[in-house]
Structures are given as structure tokens and as C-alpha cells.
Design an enzyme around this catalytic site. Structure first.
Site: not given
Ligand code: TNX
Length: 509
Positions: A309
Site C-alpha cells: 500500500e
Molecule cells: C490491509 S493487506 C493492510 C493493513 C491493514 C489491514 C486491515 C496489507 C498488507 N495491509 O495495513 O491493517 O488491511 O485489515
């Protein structure tokens, strides 16, 4: 009769002959660590009624549970032979014996006024070498005692890796001598403005040692180059200004809290707004310091550097960062792990293992990014978010948890997937293993962790350990729900506050 075994063993035969009766006369003989672990499990399961002796002195005619290591068979495998006269657990190595003991603990059942172990023959070995749980100690900090309790829970289900998500926008949770301001200035708070915290190096070593005593390795993660708002509190020269995308502002709108501001602790739940400066050499000095210190105190082979992300970073800059950061980790003699997005960087260090968090049916080209790690022959860890993200709500009424990954996630959905059926062309040989993450935006305490993890963590354990459905009669939802239901009394006796999912036929004793 269905035996309450989770994860399902590779092979089990039970001829229904006379059971092994557990009494105080029973002696545990053989490997001392395994005997101590089994003794504690029996005491818990029988509420202290049965307290077998681990004294190795001669007990004359008293019945024996023997715990042995015989170096034959695949790593982590074990065998149990139980009949009315004796029980023998043989591990191929210490881990295998430990897993045999966990299985034996699940076999202890109420028998009239007492307790017994059914007559069985079990041969068992894991399907995948890497069986992980992840705990996010960044959104809410969780102290050493909680981490140890989670290690116990996970090890009892034959998980062998604890991935600690040590850093995120909301806080940096590991003290490093080379960068002391991270914990001086960027660890005080968590989501919602709740109190933060951090591990000293001694705390971290204590966790590593405790995990090792349960045959688990620690995989530390520092999430880079995004998820780094906290770094900017300590070393502002390394951080870009927050990128306030429409997506982020939507999260701020729906979950409340303020938008991120440079230099102020971030206490909301937004993601994807922060980045380290990609074109500044100081960033790579920082990565080298952080990775170097973590590598030095981590005996396991892996170091996770995040990579998810990074929405505030251009694809070119992201790729450049991933190439350099994975190379730094590889040069330290560790195997880098990244979330699957980093597979977009074609020159990623080829030893890097990818962790896939897309859905069981991939969307948005996430499978394509994951394939990079397969082409490199480095392997994939599967964490499909709509099956094994333990922070998803159980049902619409759940007070805790999030919903974004197709939530709520029922136990049946957590169970009904196969690792080799997620990404086209990716088979068991390409898969290092399975990991169930617990993100903690809404999760503050050990009871919260238990409530979200159990029983779904058992489904993840089965995906990671047990043979595929084609090779095992036990790998059906009907079998799983009845086996899990029969584990309720053991979990209760261990103090695990599991979610009493209506999908599971819980037994009371
Ligand atoms: C996605 S999927 C994230 C996290 C959040 C989470 C909450 C991923 C690698 N990162 O930063 O905490 O969703 O479900």
C-alpha cells in the site's frame, strides 16, 4: 467417532479397541521438555485432576507415556501409537515431538468420571514448511506477555512462524540503538490515541527465545517505504509529506479521527499516505541501520520489509526502493519477505519471498505481482485476506474487526479454500506456506485477540499443515466444524476466550 484433532493429521487409524486410562499413576518418560509440556497440557485439560509424574525413576508396573526422538522421517513429523497399555509419541526431531505432544493433548477426553486417550495410530507431517501467524503491534501495542500467550496458542495448532508487524504509521515498536529517536519520539500512541509502547531489545530477545522454546521462529517486519508516518516524527528529514488521496479522505470520513499531519502522531486508520524519500541516500542508510540491527538479533532466516500500500509513491520510485531495500537485506545474509505488491519491481532481489494478501479469487492483477516470486523460485506465502485475515468481523454483529476484505468472514469461508487453488499455475512446490495475519486497528487486548482469532485460526492452521482435501477424508467443512467444536473444552481450560460461532457444534465437556 470423530477425534477432535485440528489441524487434521495426515493419517489416523483407530480400531476402537480399549482406551488408555489417564490416572495419577501414569508416568511420562523420555525427552524432558516434551514431558513437561505434556504434563502441563494434561493438567490443564483435566482441570488439575490428573497430574502425571514426569519423574524418570522406575515406576514399577505403572503405565507409561513415552516421548522419544528418532531421527527418521521428514522434518517436524511424528507418530503416535496409543493402546490400553501404553502411549508412544515419536518425533523425527524436537519440533515433531512437540507437535505430537500437541496432538496428544487434543486426544485427552472426558471418559465417565475420568479421562482417557483413545487407541489410535497417527502418522503426521506438515504439508507446508512455513506456517505463520502475524500480530500487528503497531496499530495497538501488545506487550511481551500477550505476545507469549499468542505464541502458545499458535504453537498448539502447529504454527511455526510468528511474524511481528513492528512498525506502521501509528507507531514504531522496536528500540534500535542506531536510531534511538524512533522509540523516544514515535512510539507513545496508537490508533484512537490509545497508549502506545515498544519492545526493548531485551524484550525482543525474550520473545525470540520463548518462540524458539515452542518451535516458532520470529519474522520481524518493518513496513517500508509506505506505512512510515511514525518515522517522520523521529527523523523528519527522511519522510515525504502525507499524501491526502480521495481514498484516504474517505477512510478518515468513515472511521473518524483527523487526517495525517507531518510531525504529529497519527491515530487514525487510514493507509497509503506516507513514504520515505526514495531519492535520498539517507533513506538507504536508515534501511541499512534498521535491517542490520534487526538481523543481528533475529536468529531466523527471514526479514520482512513490508512494501504494501505505498500509494503515495510512484510505481517507478516504489520499484527503485524495493530493489535497493531487498538487496540490503539479502546482503545481510537474510531472506527478504515483502507483501506481494513488491513483485511489481522486476529487479527485486531474486531471493525475496512474496506474501500474497489478495482474495482467494484474485482481483486487480494481484496474482500477476505474486507470480514474480514464483518465477524467481523464491516462493510465496499465502494470506488471502477474505479467508485468513483474522481481523475481519465474524458476522454483522461483531463489535470488533473490520470489513473491507469481503467481510464478515465466517468460519466456513475461513476454512473453504485451498492454497494451491488461489493463483493459477501456482502449486504446492511454489508455496512456502500459509500465514494468518491479525491487524489490530480495533484490537486492544489478549481477549480481543482470542475473540478474533478463535476459531478461525484453526482453519488457517489446517490449510497450512494438513493434506489437501483430495488426500484426506477429514478435509471437509462438516468434519472440521465437528472437530473444532470438540476442542472447546481444551481451549476453555487453556483460558482461550474463543468466539462461540453459531456455525460450530460446540461441546461442553
Ligand atoms: C490491509 S493487506 C493492510 C493493513 C491493514 C489491514 C486491515 C496489507 C498488507 N495491509 O495495513 O491493517 O488491511 O485489515
Amino acid at each position: 467417532m470423530t477425534l477432535a484433532l485440528v489441524p487434521a493429521p495426515a493419517s489416523i487409524t483407530s480400531d476402537g479397541s480399549a482406551v488408555f486410562t489417564l490416572t495419577d499413576e501414569v508416568r511420562l518418560v523420555g525427552e524432558a521438555d516434551a514431558a513437561a509440556a505434556l504434563s502441563a497440557l494434561i493438567a490443564a485439560r483435566t482441570s488439575g485432576v490428573i497430574d502425571p509424574s514426569t519423574d524418570s525413576g522406575s515406576g514399577g508396573e505403572s503405565p507409561v507415556i513415552a516421548l522419544r526422538i528418532t531421527p527418521a522421517g521428514t522434518p517436524e513429523s511424528y507418530r503416535i501409537t496409543a493402546d490400553a497399555a501404553s502411549v508412544v509419541v515419536t518425533g523425527a526431531d524436537a519440533a515433531g515431538l512437540f507437535y505430537g505432544v500437541q496432538t496428544l493433548g487434543q486426544l485427552v477426553s472426558r471418559d465417565g468420571e475420568g479421562f482417557s486417550i483413545p487407541a489410535v495410530q497417527i502418522e503426521d507431517a506438515p504439508r507446508f514448511a512455513y506456517r505463520g501467524v502475524m500480530l500487528d503491534v503497531a496499530r495497538h501495542f501488545h506487550p511481551v506477555e500477550t505476545v507469549k500467550a499468542y505464541i502458545d496458542r499458535a504453537a498448539s495448532l502447529k504454527f511455526n512462524a510468528l511474524h511481528l508487524h513492528l512498525t506502521d504509521d501509528q507507531g514504531w515498536r522496536i528500540h534500535l540503538d542506531s536510531r534511538p529517536k524512533l522509540t523516544e519520539l514515535a512510539a507513545a500512541t496508537g490508533v484512537g490515541g490509545d497508549a502506545g509502547g515498544f519492545f526493548s531489545k531485551a524484550d525482543y530477545r525474550e520473545i525470540v527465545a520463548y518462540a524458539a522454546s515452542r518451535h516458532m521462529m520470529v519474522v520481524p517486519e518493518v513496513d517500508l517505504p509506505g506505512h512510515t508516518h511514525a518515522v517522520g516524527l523521529a527523523y523528519p528529514e527522511l519522510a515525504e509529506a502525507p499524501v491526502l488521496s480521495p481514498h484516504l479522505l474517505e477512510i478518515v470520513e468513515s472511521h473518524g479521527g483527523a487526517a495525517p499531519t507531518a510531525g504529529e502522531p497519527y491515530t487514525g486508520m487510514g493507509v497509503g499516505f506516507s513514504s520515505l524519500k526514495i531519492h535520498d541516500e539517507a533513506t538507504y542508510d536508515f534501511v541499512a541501520d534498521v535491517a542490520g540491527e534487526l538481523a543481528a538479533m533475529t536468529p531466523g532466516p527471514y526479514l520482512h520489509i513490508g512494501g504494501d500500500e505505498a500509494l503515495g509513491t510512484t510505481p517507478e520510485d516504489f520499484a527503485l526502493f524495493i530493489e535497493r531495500a531487498t538487496e540490503i537485506v539479502a546482503d545481510l545474509g537474510k531472506t527478504p519477505i515483502t507483501w506481494h505488491e513488491a513483485g511489481a519491481a522486476v529487479r527485486i532481489d531474486p531471493s525475496t519471498v512474496g506474501q500474497y494478501w489478495g482474495f482467494v479469487t484474485p482481483t486487480d492483477g494481484m496474482d500477476e505481482k505474486a507470480r514474480t516470486f514464483v518465477r524467481n523460485d523464491a516462493g510465496l506465502i499465502l494470506s488471502p485476506a477474505d479467508a485468513v485475515y483474522l481481523d475481519m468481523k465474524h458476522d454483522a454483529g461483531s463489535a470488533l474487526g473490520l470489513n473491507w476484505a469481503n467481510g464478515p468472514t465466517s468460519v466456513e469461508r475461513a476454512y473453504s479454500w485451498d492454497p494451491a487453488a488461489v493463483i493459477d499455475g501456482v502449486t504446492d512446490a511454489d508455496i512456502l506456506g500459509v500465514e494468518a495475519p491479525m491487524w489490530t486497528e480495533t484490537i486492544r487486548t489478549l481477549d480481543d485477540i482470542d475473540e478474533m482469532a478463535f476459531p478461525r485460526i484453526a482453519a488457517a492452521a489446517e490449510a497450512a499443515w494438513s493434506p489437501p482435501a483430495a488426500d484426506s477424508d477429514l478435509r471437509t467443512w462438516e468434519s472440521f466444524r465437528s472437530r473444532v467444536g470438540a476442542l472447546g473444552p481444551l481451549w476453555s481450560s487453556l483460558g482461550i476466550r474463543y468466539h462461540p460461532s453459531a456455525e460450530i457444534p460446540w461441546v461442553s465437556e
